[in-house]
Design a protein around this motif. Structure first.
Motif, mmCIF file in Angstrom:
data_model
loop_
_atom_site.group_PDB
_atom_site.id
_atom_site.type_symbol
_atom_site.label_atom_id
_atom_site.label_comp_id
_atom_site.label_asym_id
_atom_site.label_seq_id
_atom_site.Cartn_x
_atom_site.Cartn_y
_atom_site.Cartn_z
ATOM 1 N N MET A 450 0.826 -1.042 0.049
ATOM 2 C CA MET A 450 -0.015 0.183 0.078
ATOM 3 C C MET A 450 0.619 1.261 0.079
ATOM 4 O O MET A 450 0.543 2.274 -0.631
ATOM 5 N N LEU A 451 2.062 1.099 0.915
ATOM 6 C CA LEU A 451 2.993 2.263 0.900
ATOM 7 C C LEU A 451 3.429 2.452 -0.648
ATOM 8 O O LEU A 451 3.231 3.832 -1.010
ATOM 9 N N CYS A 452 3.838 1.531 -1.592
ATOM 10 C CA CYS A 452 4.100 1.913 -2.704
ATOM 11 C C CYS A 452 3.070 2.294 -3.492
ATOM 12 O O CYS A 452 3.224 3.346 -4.443
ATOM 13 N N ALA A 453 2.115 1.728 -3.567
ATOM 14 C CA ALA A 453 0.699 2.166 -4.409
ATOM 15 C C ALA A 453 0.205 3.461 -4.053
ATOM 16 O O ALA A 453 0.029 4.358 -4.990
ATOM 17 N N ASN A 454 0.413 3.644 -2.835
ATOM 18 C CA ASN A 454 -0.186 5.190 -2.359
ATOM 19 C C ASN A 454 0.815 6.211 -3.246
ATOM 20 O O ASN A 454 0.364 7.363 -3.586
ATOM 21 N N GLU A 455 2.187 5.924 -3.479
ATOM 22 C CA GLU A 455 3.053 6.994 -4.019
ATOM 23 C C GLU A 455 2.919 6.781 -5.508
ATOM 24 O O GLU A 455 2.655 7.655 -6.096
ATOM 25 N N PHE A 456 2.892 5.503 -6.262
ATOM 26 C CA PHE A 456 2.856 5.503 -7.635
ATOM 27 C C PHE A 456 1.740 5.772 -8.302
ATOM 28 O O PHE A 456 1.341 6.352 -9.328
ATOM 29 N N GLU A 457 0.375 5.589 -7.347
ATOM 30 C CA GLU A 457 -0.943 5.818 -8.082
ATOM 31 C C GLU A 457 -1.000 7.355 -8.057
ATOM 32 O O GLU A 457 -1.974 7.812 -8.934
ATOM 33 N N LYS A 458 -0.140 8.115 -7.541
ATOM 34 C CA LYS A 458 -0.470 9.606 -7.553
ATOM 35 C C LYS A 458 -0.124 10.185 -9.123
ATOM 36 O O LYS A 458 -0.392 11.196 -9.483
ATOM 37 N N TYR A 459 0.569 9.144 -9.725
ATOM 38 C CA TYR A 459 0.922 9.806 -10.907
ATOM 39 C C TYR A 459 0.416 9.101 -12.178
ATOM 40 O O TYR A 459 1.072 9.020 -13.421
ATOM 41 N N LEU A 460 -0.627 8.154 -11.982
ATOM 42 C CA LEU A 460 -1.068 7.438 -13.067
ATOM 43 C C LEU A 460 -1.311 8.172 -14.430
ATOM 44 O O LEU A 460 -0.996 8.039 -15.524
ATOM 45 N N SER A 461 -2.181 9.373 -14.197
ATOM 46 C CA SER A 461 -2.614 10.224 -15.509
ATOM 47 C C SER A 461 -1.319 10.967 -15.868
ATOM 48 O O SER A 461 -1.311 11.632 -16.891
ATOM 49 N N ASP A 462 -0.072 11.121 -15.025
ATOM 50 C CA ASP A 462 1.131 11.689 -15.727
ATOM 51 C C ASP A 462 1.680 10.657 -16.587
ATOM 52 O O ASP A 462 2.393 11.069 -17.573
ATOM 53 N N VAL A 463 1.745 9.545 -16.183
ATOM 54 C CA VAL A 463 2.288 8.493 -16.922
ATOM 55 C C VAL A 463 1.310 8.127 -18.260
ATOM 56 O O VAL A 463 1.738 8.099 -19.359
ATOM 57 N N ASN A 464 0.176 7.756 -18.197
ATOM 58 C CA ASN A 464 -0.693 7.650 -19.439
ATOM 59 C C ASN A 464 -2.065 8.293 -19.423
ATOM 60 O O ASN A 464 -3.197 7.679 -18.812
ATOM 61 N N PRO A 465 -2.315 9.697 -19.757
ATOM 62 C CA PRO A 465 -3.269 10.337 -19.465
ATOM 63 C C PRO A 465 -4.261 9.517 -20.607
ATOM 64 O O PRO A 465 -4.149 9.177 -21.671
ATOM 65 N N ALA A 478 -17.135 16.205 -15.844
ATOM 66 C CA ALA A 478 -17.591 17.387 -14.682
ATOM 67 C C ALA A 478 -16.695 17.795 -13.693
ATOM 68 O O ALA A 478 -16.731 19.056 -13.095
ATOM 69 N N THR A 479 -15.731 16.785 -13.315
ATOM 70 C CA THR A 479 -14.702 17.198 -12.265
ATOM 71 C C THR A 479 -13.369 17.657 -12.982
ATOM 72 O O THR A 479 -12.384 18.032 -12.263
ATOM 73 N N ALA A 480 -13.306 17.494 -14.372
ATOM 74 C CA ALA A 480 -11.899 17.706 -15.102
ATOM 75 C C ALA A 480 -10.850 16.906 -14.673
ATOM 76 O O ALA A 480 -9.799 17.500 -14.515
ATOM 77 N N ARG A 481 -11.251 15.727 -14.170
ATOM 78 C CA ARG A 481 -9.995 14.924 -13.740
ATOM 79 C C ARG A 481 -10.056 13.503 -14.735
ATOM 80 O O ARG A 481 -11.067 13.071 -15.147
ATOM 81 N N ASP A 482 -9.007 13.222 -14.807
ATOM 82 C CA ASP A 482 -8.696 11.931 -15.510
ATOM 83 C C ASP A 482 -9.510 10.765 -15.080
ATOM 84 O O ASP A 482 -9.376 10.386 -13.906
ATOM 85 N N ALA A 483 -10.097 10.159 -15.987
ATOM 86 C CA ALA A 483 -11.035 8.828 -15.728
ATOM 87 C C ALA A 483 -10.366 7.847 -15.128
ATOM 88 O O ALA A 483 -10.900 7.040 -14.320
ATOM 89 N N TYR A 484 -9.100 7.570 -15.519
ATOM 90 C CA TYR A 484 -8.429 6.316 -14.834
ATOM 91 C C TYR A 484 -7.763 6.874 -13.549
ATOM 92 O O TYR A 484 -7.281 5.746 -13.130
ATOM 93 N N HIS A 485 -7.745 7.950 -13.372
ATOM 94 C CA HIS A 485 -6.751 8.438 -12.073
ATOM 95 C C HIS A 485 -7.918 8.613 -11.123
ATOM 96 O O HIS A 485 -8.150 7.831 -10.218
ATOM 97 N N ASP A 486 -8.393 9.878 -10.877
ATOM 98 C CA ASP A 486 -9.526 10.266 -9.879
ATOM 99 C C ASP A 486 -10.706 10.658 -10.384
ATOM 100 O O ASP A 486 -11.449 11.584 -9.746
ATOM 101 N N GLY A 487 -11.149 10.538 -11.844
ATOM 102 C CA GLY A 487 -12.051 11.104 -12.259
ATOM 103 C C GLY A 487 -13.439 10.425 -12.145
ATOM 104 O O GLY A 487 -14.328 10.859 -12.764
ATOM 105 N N CYS A 488 -13.384 9.329 -11.643
ATOM 106 C CA CYS A 488 -14.657 8.418 -11.398
ATOM 107 C C CYS A 488 -15.158 8.570 -9.892
ATOM 108 O O CYS A 488 -14.355 9.310 -9.076
ATOM 109 N N VAL A 489 -16.283 8.122 -9.937
ATOM 110 C CA VAL A 489 -17.065 8.417 -8.498
ATOM 111 C C VAL A 489 -16.132 7.256 -7.771
ATOM 112 O O VAL A 489 -15.965 7.524 -6.457
ATOM 113 N N TYR A 490 -16.012 6.039 -7.898
ATOM 114 C CA TYR A 490 -15.198 5.147 -7.337
ATOM 115 C C TYR A 490 -13.871 4.964 -8.067
ATOM 116 O O TYR A 490 -13.891 4.350 -9.118
ATOM 117 N N ASN A 491 -12.847 5.275 -7.396
ATOM 118 C CA ASN A 491 -11.568 5.175 -7.848
ATOM 119 C C ASN A 491 -10.700 4.086 -7.076
ATOM 120 O O ASN A 491 -10.277 4.385 -5.956
#
Lengths: 737, 302
Positions: A450-465, A478-491
């Protein structure tokens, strides 16, 4: 039933289309040149935000890649088909490397992977667009909707530079898609020379540039090109084709009513459509699913479901993968048709039980509608439809924790110290001591993952928008956030497991042989395992043949399996991730991790040799389930599948003789229904083929449970003499053929 | 003293032994000596040690646990002397190559009932328990007691019999059995005697009586090359069955070679290596039965 709808000459074209395609050089640049020019383009845009850089690269590919429209196919061809040669791959690798240099947890990630204690990495392979929005709006409508959200944001003066980049990226991408569709149309028109199919294709493409699809052919063409844009240009953003029988049905009905197409023509479209994925043949498989439940509680299975399954059957292909969402209301005739295909050798069909999915998704508060329409994002994983994403961030090697206990937190294979001191094994006086130490080692690895994922998942949309994907997800716009990063209701981030059954078997073996029968001490056992059983083959066989193995309906064993599974769920479920969402536990083992994790795990007390595979999913260790399939299902469903909202899949092996005839069909359906009633989630039947039986001749230890069962008698396959086995292999061949 | 029976196999998820998914208990002991027997380990009434020599590792573990000197390793070869075997099963547990198997464990009615009930969730849609063998009705008291309990548990009960027992045995289980699977090998008595060691008259009589008892019967006919696979034999079996109103289904069981089991229990000498009937011949026989029987009232399964 109509005859095969893909004629031989066409079949050759469609097969080669993805395996050895030939493109007219006049239609665009070769992939090498495109790659060179893209590198230069990306360098020029260095100062721009990633979504814009990627969108411009997308646009460049869409404008210059070679294309084809052929009289042999209803669907167009892209020059960037190959997984290896996907033109934007380099961008993902480059940005991934950039991100990795910033990760403080990188050494830990590397340690976890190198030791095979736990797979840990960013995941981009589980996107499903909102297919309903794609169908309703079409490409122009999706672009229009994105612009509307941009204007709203501008009007409310909440536009940030990030939001600006997001909208720029989506708009450039969708504009390029429309441009490319026109390229296809123009190409088709210029090469048609009166060919009716090419003219129809041109007409279809023209229609898709103007608005949403209007008939079955346009819908299928749209799904296919959307897939190619998302998966092969914008990169790995369309895992599943969605709920095709539900989504295509209105078009199919209307076409038949209005006489736009005949049923035979629609069959033909579907067979060419399915052939595209058979030809692509991606190693992780692209699925779509059948069925589900309507708002009024009825089954979504309709006459189109049968038609699609029929065409798939006739083509005799193994990709795309087929998933069937099953509930008590699913028509028996449909299940029987699918089950019959399975016993005839179609191994790419999996069943998912809706009532169990409901229990699991309720655990994280999903609504009735989100559950009813949930997408299947990969092999078997499910998320709220159009409102959820789910990444796989880790896969825990459950067997490895036994080694960590033996070596006080140090992996003996790599020498890496994971730092959890459970004490030297001389201190572990009872099995309970050992078990507690195991759980502590497990805790430590879960926290590390979790420690690792918590860090690398901050950058999902930087790596592959996820530009193509985001354009379909309303919450993302509606939120102008990447759908595969944090743009869904359930991420959602999912933590998987490998070797679950192997770990239970190993723990049970220690309990029996070290602490109950006291055949040897823990120190002695560790030494034997270090030697990979050398000089101790008898002991190995004793431990391998021990009765207390998971998957046999043995209460004393299943109690531990149930407790460990619950423990995993409790430690993982609903913990916050770094994308505004949460973690969920999963019992899924994505191939090839049962092999890869096994390779780096030494000999273990379940009788396993060093390097051998570990168990996968919730399935038992190969050969350990000797009490038959009913005992297996009882063992497995003793665990609460709702504790594993990521997934809970079981593989069941059956001999062809068991499933022969109407009785066999009935039996398979009964197993399926009982699994569902006992809250199992996913189940895949494998009917032994001749090849597997040949393997059973060579490796009898893996097939101890295999029984050949016919009326009035049965025999263990491994008890039979070589000659008798040969005869049965021949018979299995006959049954299947 | 609780009633017990000797059971040599428990087959879960049995799909061809009556309707639905079933648990089949194979009871030991059989009055017939069918030369093609598929379950030779079910013939003798008592527990029996079987040894599959191709799986033996000659590890000697059995030697060290056996108190009856059944096992010895001579020149690296495992020699088994079952004459002194008490069927204690210790060697089976100790065997590292899984080459030893004990056919026959004593089960009480309650134990057998619990085994059947474990899988009750799989019996939806008509499944249940089947008592088979050997000849289960040789232990008719046990069968009746077990079935009466299982009836109360709501379990569908089937009895798979050779019919070669006294009618009293049938009377014991009749109140509890929902269906019978009834083996018919031949209508010709002398051929029957020659190949099974017994006259078929009692078998045929029992079948006729059972057919009047308002219980559905599935007749199972093993198709044995050179014994009953010729047109005349099929005709005579068909004629017999067509008179019987209780017969609702006929299932043809083509012969399978079961050599390894014979060797394992030391009955190599009795082993008969016959040709398996070809699929073409099986289809021809099925067609012949179809014309002889009152189909579709009588269902025919191959």
């Amino acid at each position: 039933m109509s005859s095969i709808s893909v004629c031989e000459g066409d079949r050759a074209y469609v097969c080669n289309k993805f395996k050895a395609p030939v493109f007219d050089p006049a239609t665009g640049l070769d992939n090498d040149t495109i790659m060179q020019n893209l590198t230069a383009l990306v360098d020029d845009l260095k100062q721009q935000p990633h979504p814009v850089v990627k969108a411009r690269a997308f646009e460049y590919v869409a404008r210059h890649v070679r294309i084809d429209v052929s009289p042999h196919d209803w669907f167009v061809a892209f020059g960037c088909w190959d997984g290896k040669a996907r033109p934007l791959n380099f961008l993902l690798s480059r940005w991934d490397e950039e991100v990795n240099t910033r990760l403080t947890t990188l050494p830990l990630i590397q340690d976890l992977n190198r030791s095979a204690v736990c797979y840990s990495n960013k995941d981009f392979y589980h996107s499903v667009p909102d297919w309903d929005a794609v169908f309703t709006l079409g490409f122009p409508g999706l672009l229009g909707r994105a612009r509307q959200y941009r204007r709203q944001r501008e009007a409310s003066e909440t536009m940030t530079p990030q939001a600006q980049a997001y909208f720029d990226g989506v708009e450039i991408t969708y504009t390029a898609i429309l441009e490319m569709l026109q390229r296809f149309r123009d190409h088709a028109l210029s090469r048609a020379f009166g060919n009716e199919r090419m003219l129809a294709c041109a007409q279809c493409l023209d229609s898709l540039t103007q608005g949403p699809p209007a008939n079955t052919y346009e819908v299928l063409q749209m799904v296919y090109v959307f897939f190619m844009f998302g998966e092969y240009i914008d990169l790995i953003q369309v895992r599943s084709l969605g709920n095709l029988d539900r989504t295509v049905y209105p078009y199919y009905r209307r076409d038949l009513q209005l006489g736009t197409y005949t049923e035979a023509q629609i069959r033909e479209f579907f067979s060419y459509f399915l052939m595209q994925w058979a030809s692509i043949d991606a190693k992780y498989g692209h699925p779509f699913y059948f069925g589900g439940t309507r708002p009024d509680g009825g089954s979504e299975i309709n006459d189109l479901s049968y038609l699609i399954l029929d065409e798939f059957d006739k083509l005799d292909i193994c990709s795309p993968k087929l998933q069937i969402k099953m509930s008590p209301g699913t028509p028996t005739t449909f299940i029987d048709k699918a089950v019959d295909m399975i016993r005839r050798g179609h191994s790419s069909i999996v069943f998912l039980c809706e009532p169990s999915i409901r229990r699991a998704m309720m655990g994280y508060g999903a609504t009735e509608q989100e559950i009813r329409l949930c997408d299947i994002t990969g092999c078997y994983e499910f998320v709220p439809h159009a409102r959820g994403n789910c990444t796989i961030v880790a896969c825990l090697n459950m067997l490895k924790m036994v080694e960590l206990v033996m070596y006080d937190g140090i992996d003996p294979h790599s020498g890496i110290d994971f730092g959890c001191r459970t004490g030297s094994i001389e201190m572990l006086q009872t099995f309970d001591d050992f078990y507690k130490a195991y759980l502590r080692q497990l805790d430590q690895i879960i926290e590390s993952a979790m420690l690792c994922a918590n860090e690398f998942e901050k950058y999902l949309s930087d790596v592959n928008p996820a530009l193509v994907l985001s354009g379909t997800i309303e919450n993302s716009l509606a939120t102008a956030r990447d759908a595969y990063h944090d743009g869904c209701v359930y991420n959602i981030s999912s933590i998987l497991t490998s070797g679950f059954a192997s770990a239970i078997d190993a723990l049970m073996s220690i309990k029996e042989h070290v602490f109950e029968k006291r055949i040897l001490s823990l120190e002695q056992l560790r030494e034997v395992l270090r030697l990979n059983w050398k000089g101790h083959e008898k002991l190995r066989l004793k431990m391998l043949n021990a009765k207390c193995k998971y998957g046999n309906g043995i209460d004393a064993v299943d109690t531990y399996a149930e407790a460990l599974a619950r423990y995993l769920g409790s430690k993982i479920n609903l913990r916050p991730n770094s994308r505004g969402g949460f973690y969920i536990a999963s019992m899924h083992t994505p191939p090839p991790y049962h092999l890869a994790h096994g390779q780096k795990t030494g000999a273990t007390p379940d009788g396993r040799m060093a390097g051998e595979e570990v168990s996968k999913n919730i399935s038992p260790t190969m050969g350990a389930d000797t009490n038959g399939v009913t005992a297996l299902i009882r063992s497995v469903t003793r665990m609460d599948s709702a504790m594993h909202p990521g997934d809970f899949p079981l593989d069941v092996m059956l001999h062809p003789a068991t499933v022969q005839g109407d009785d066999g069909l009935f039996a398979m359906r009964t197993l399926l229904n009982t699994y569902m009633q006992r809250h199992g989630v996913a189940i895949q039947f494998n009917v032994f083929d001749a090849r597997t039986l040949l393997d059973a001749q060579t490796h009898p230890e893996k097939y101890q449970g295999l029984q050949v069962r016919v009326c009035g008698w049965n025999v263990h396959f491994t008890d039979m003499s070589r000659k008798e086995q040969d005869m049965f292999i021949r018979r299995a061949r006959n049954i299947r053929e | 003293m609780p009633t017990t029976a000797t059971v040599f196999e428990i087959k879960r998820c049995a799909v061809h032994d009556g309707p639905g998914v079933r648990t089949t208990l194979f009871l030991k002991g059989c009055p017939l000596r069918c030369r093609w027997c598929h379950n030779p380990e079910g013939i003798a009434p008592g527990p029996q040690l079987a040894y599959y020599d191709h799986k033996c590792l000659a590890c000697g573990e059995c030697v060290s646990v056996c108190e009856a000197n059944v096992h010895s390793i001579i020149d690296g070869r495992h020699v088994v002397n079952t004459a002194s075997c008490t069927a204690c099963g210790k060697c089976v547990d100790a065997c590292l190559g899984r080459s030893l198997r004990l056919y026959g464990q004593n089960l009480t009615v309650e134990h057998a009932r619990q085994i059947v009930l474990e899988d009750r969730e799989f019996y939806s849609g008509g499944g249940g328990v089947t008592l088979s063998g050997g000849e289960p009705l040789l232990q008719a008291g046990f069968c009746a007691e077990l079935l009466s309990w299982l009836k109360q548990d709501g379990i569908h009960c089937a009895v798979d019999t050779s019919g070669a027992v006294g009618w009293q045995a049938f009377q014991k289980v009749l109140p509890h059995a929902d269906t019978f699977l009834y083996d018919v090998k031949h209508a010709d008595d002398s051929k029957h005697q020659q190949y099974t060691g017994q006259s078929n008259s009692r078998i045929v009589d029992n079948l006729r009586r059972l057919s009047e008892c308002d219980v559905p019967i599935e007749v199972r006919i093993p198709l044995i090359t050179g014994f009953n696979d010729d047109g005349k034999s099929i005709d005579s079996i068909g004629a017999l069955l067509s008179e019987l109103r209780g017969v609702v289904a006929v299932r043809l069981l083509p012969y399978h070679h079961a050599g390894s089991k014979y060797q394992a229990i030391g009955l190599d000498a009795l082993m008969l290596a016959l040709e398996e009937p070809s699929s073409v011949r099986i289809e021809e026989i099925a067609a012949q039965f179809k014309s002889l029987l009152d189909c579709p009232r009588v269902k025919l399964y191959v």
